[in-house]
Design an enzyme around this catalytic site. Structure first.
Site, PDB file in Angstrom:
ATOM      1  N   TYR A   1     -38.832 -48.506 -18.698  1.00 36.94           N
ATOM      2  CA  TYR A   1     -37.953 -47.786 -19.615  1.00 36.94           C
ATOM      3  C   TYR A   1     -38.775 -46.854 -20.504  1.00 36.94           C
ATOM      4  O   TYR A   1     -39.964 -47.090 -20.742  1.00 36.94           O
ATOM      5  CB  TYR A   1     -37.174 -48.766 -20.490  1.00 36.94           C
ATOM      6  CG  TYR A   1     -35.945 -49.344 -19.832  1.00 36.94           C
ATOM      7  CD1 TYR A   1     -35.700 -49.189 -18.470  1.00 36.94           C
ATOM      8  CD2 TYR A   1     -35.018 -50.055 -20.579  1.00 36.94           C
ATOM      9  CE1 TYR A   1     -34.568 -49.725 -17.881  1.00 36.94           C
ATOM     10  CE2 TYR A   1     -33.886 -50.595 -20.004  1.00 36.94           C
ATOM     11  CZ  TYR A   1     -33.669 -50.422 -18.642  1.00 36.94           C
ATOM     12  OH  TYR A   1     -32.539 -50.958 -18.072  1.00 36.94           O
TER      13      TYR A   1
ATOM     14  N   HIS B   1     -37.303 -54.029 -13.503  1.00 37.80           N
ATOM     15  CA  HIS B   1     -37.971 -53.098 -14.404  1.00 37.80           C
ATOM     16  C   HIS B   1     -39.322 -53.621 -14.880  1.00 37.80           C
ATOM     17  O   HIS B   1     -39.517 -54.831 -15.041  1.00 37.80           O
ATOM     18  CB  HIS B   1     -37.076 -52.817 -15.612  1.00 37.80           C
ATOM     19  CG  HIS B   1     -35.773 -52.193 -15.232  1.00 37.80           C
ATOM     20  ND1 HIS B   1     -34.563 -52.787 -15.502  1.00 37.80           N
ATOM     21  CD2 HIS B   1     -35.488 -51.028 -14.604  1.00 37.80           C
ATOM     22  CE1 HIS B   1     -33.586 -52.003 -15.051  1.00 37.80           C
ATOM     23  NE2 HIS B   1     -34.120 -50.934 -14.495  1.00 37.80           N
TER      24      HIS B   1
ATOM     25  N   HIS C   1     -36.022 -44.617  -8.329  1.00 37.31           N
ATOM     26  CA  HIS C   1     -35.841 -45.810  -9.167  1.00 37.31           C
ATOM     27  C   HIS C   1     -34.812 -46.749  -8.537  1.00 37.31           C
ATOM     28  O   HIS C   1     -35.057 -47.958  -8.393  1.00 37.31           O
ATOM     29  CB  HIS C   1     -35.387 -45.360 -10.561  1.00 37.31           C
ATOM     30  CG  HIS C   1     -35.171 -46.464 -11.535  1.00 37.31           C
ATOM     31  ND1 HIS C   1     -36.046 -46.759 -12.560  1.00 37.31           N
ATOM     32  CD2 HIS C   1     -34.134 -47.351 -11.674  1.00 37.31           C
ATOM     33  CE1 HIS C   1     -35.580 -47.777 -13.268  1.00 37.31           C
ATOM     34  NE2 HIS C   1     -34.420 -48.156 -12.757  1.00 37.31           N
ATOM     35  N   GLU C   2     -33.670 -46.203  -8.138  1.00 37.61           N
ATOM     36  CA  GLU C   2     -32.631 -47.032  -7.534  1.00 37.61           C
ATOM     37  C   GLU C   2     -33.032 -47.518  -6.144  1.00 37.61           C
ATOM     38  O   GLU C   2     -32.681 -48.636  -5.739  1.00 37.61           O
ATOM     39  CB  GLU C   2     -31.303 -46.278  -7.481  1.00 37.61           C
ATOM     40  CG  GLU C   2     -30.766 -45.850  -8.841  1.00 37.61           C
ATOM     41  CD  GLU C   2     -30.616 -46.992  -9.829  1.00 37.61           C
ATOM     42  OE1 GLU C   2     -30.415 -48.140  -9.397  1.00 37.61           O
ATOM     43  OE2 GLU C   2     -30.718 -46.724 -11.049  1.00 37.61           O
TER      44      GLU C   2
ATOM     45  N   HIS D   1     -35.129 -50.565  -6.672  1.00 38.85           N
ATOM     46  CA  HIS D   1     -34.260 -51.722  -6.900  1.00 38.85           C
ATOM     47  C   HIS D   1     -33.734 -52.246  -5.564  1.00 38.85           C
ATOM     48  O   HIS D   1     -33.688 -53.455  -5.328  1.00 38.85           O
ATOM     49  CB  HIS D   1     -33.064 -51.338  -7.777  1.00 38.85           C
ATOM     50  CG  HIS D   1     -33.374 -51.219  -9.236  1.00 38.85           C
ATOM     51  ND1 HIS D   1     -34.278 -52.029  -9.885  1.00 38.85           N
ATOM     52  CD2 HIS D   1     -32.878 -50.376 -10.192  1.00 38.85           C
ATOM     53  CE1 HIS D   1     -34.333 -51.707 -11.158  1.00 38.85           C
ATOM     54  NE2 HIS D   1     -33.489 -50.707 -11.374  1.00 38.85           N
TER      55      HIS D   1
END
Length: 295
Positions: free
Chosen positions: A252, A204, A194-195, A198
Site C-alpha cells: 500500500y 499485500h 497487482h490483481e 492476487h
C-alpha cells in the site's frame, strides 16, 4: 534474504464472498458470463462467481478509490469461505482472518503455474484492452514460474470484467473466478498486475508478520473501517521467502484511504517514500516470491 521454504500466505477473511463449495457452482463458458453482464443479470453472474454482494459486480463511478471496498476487510481480495481458518484471539480480528497456504490447500496453486483467462471484451475500449494485454504480456515475460494464457477449454479460469472496483480471488478456487478491473480507475499497468498476483495466490506486502521491523502503521491516521487492511499476519501461518519490499506492487502507498494522511512511518534508511507502494509495475522481489512458491 529470508528463506524458510515454501511460502505460506496469511490473509484476512472477506465478508463479500459466499460459502458455496466448488461443487455447488456449475462450470460455465466465458460467453455465458459476458452475456449475463451485457443483459444486466448481475444476480446470476454473482452466484456463478460465488460473490454474495451483488454490488461488487455492478459498475459505478462515484469517485471512490476502486482498490478499497467498505465491508471487504482486505479491500480487493475475495476468498471462498470454505478456505477460511479462523485463529484464536480477539473476536473482531478473528472474524476477519483466514489462512491460505499452498501446503494445506494444494488446490489453490495453479497446476504447472498456468492461469487461463478470458476477458469480457465488451467492457473495454481498444486502449483499455491494449493496457490489459500489455500488463499480461509483461508479467509473462518475467521469470515467475507462472503464466497467464488465453482460455481455450480449461474448466478453471480467471474471468476479467469491469465490476465495482478492482479485486480478485486469492489463488485458484476452481471453475470460473472473478478478476474485476473497473474500466474507470483500474485499467492501469500496475493495478492489472497487482490483481494478477492476487490471482496466483499472494496478498499485500504490509500484511507480512515481520513488517513492524520495517514500517510503523500510523493507526491514528487510518479510518477504523480500513484497519483490517493494515493488520499483520501471524508468523505461525506466513513464511517469508524474500526481503521486505517497500516498492512492491503489492504494498500500500504512504497515504491512508479516506484521510490522505501518512499511513506509515518508514523504519529503515535509504527508502524513497515517493515510491513506497509504487504503481509502475512488478519489482524483482515480486517476481522472486512468486517463483519461490511455484518452483
Amino acid at each position: 534474504m529470508l528463506k524458510y521454504g515454501i511460502a505460506l500466505f496469511f490473509v484476512f477473511c472477506l465478508t463479500a464472498v459466499s460459502a458455496l463449495e466448488e461443487d455447488d457452482v456449475r462450470s460455465v463458458e466465458p460467453e455465458e458470463l459476458e452475456k449475463l453482464l451485457d443483459e444486466g443479470n448481475f444476480e446470476e453472474f454473482s452466484k456463478l462467481m460465488r460473490i454474495d454482494d451483488v454490488n461488487l459486480v455492478i459498475p459505478k463511478d462515484d469517485g471512490s478509490d476502486p482498490m478499497f471496498h467498505e465491508g471487504v476487510p482486505l479491500g480487493d481480495i475475495l476468498i471462498p469461505k470454505g478456505e477460511e481458518e479462523l485463529e484464536e484471539g480477539d473476536e473482531e480480528e478473528e472474524s476477519e482472518r483466514a489462512v491460505l497456504n499452498f501446503r494445506k490447500y494444494g488446490g489453490n496453486k495453479w497446476p504447472n503455474g498456468v492461469v487461463p483467462f478470458a476477458i469480457a471484451n465488451n467492457h473495454y475500449n481498444n486502449a483499455q484492452r491494449a493496457t490489459i494485454y500489455n500488463a499480461i504480456n509483461d508479467y509473462n515475460a518475467k521469470n515467475t514460474g507462472t503464466r497467464f494464457v488465453p482460455r481455450s477449454n480449461q474448466r478453471d479460469y480467471v474471468m476479467i470484467f469491469s465490476g465495482n472496483g478492482c479485486y480478485s480471488y486469492l489463488g485458484r478456487i476452481g471453475n470460473q473466478q472473478a478478476l474485476s478491473l473497473q474500466r474507470n480507475g483500474c485499467v492501469h499497468h500496475a493495478i492489472v498486475q497487482h490483481e494478477m498476483i492476487h490471482a496466483v495466490g499472494f496478498t499485500h506486502e504490509q500484511n507480512r508478520p515481520d513488517r513492524d521491523n520495517f514500517v510503523r502503521v500510523l493507526w491514528e491516521n487510518i479510518p477504523r473501517e480500513w484497519h483490517s487492511q493494515y493488520r499483520k499476519g501471524n508468523s505461525d501461518d506466513w513464511v517469508t521467502t524474500t526481503d521486505y519490499d517497500y516498492y512492491s506492487v503489492m504494498h500500500y502507498g504512504m497515504r491512508a484511504p479516506g484521510t490522505g494522511r501518512r499511513a506509515f512511518q518508514i523504519l529503515r534508511g535509504g527508502i524513497d517514500e515517493r515510491y513506497v507502494g509504487q504503481r509502475g509495475g512488478m519489482t524483482g522481489l515480486d517476481v522472486q516470491k512468486i517463483r519461490n512458491a511455484y518452483r
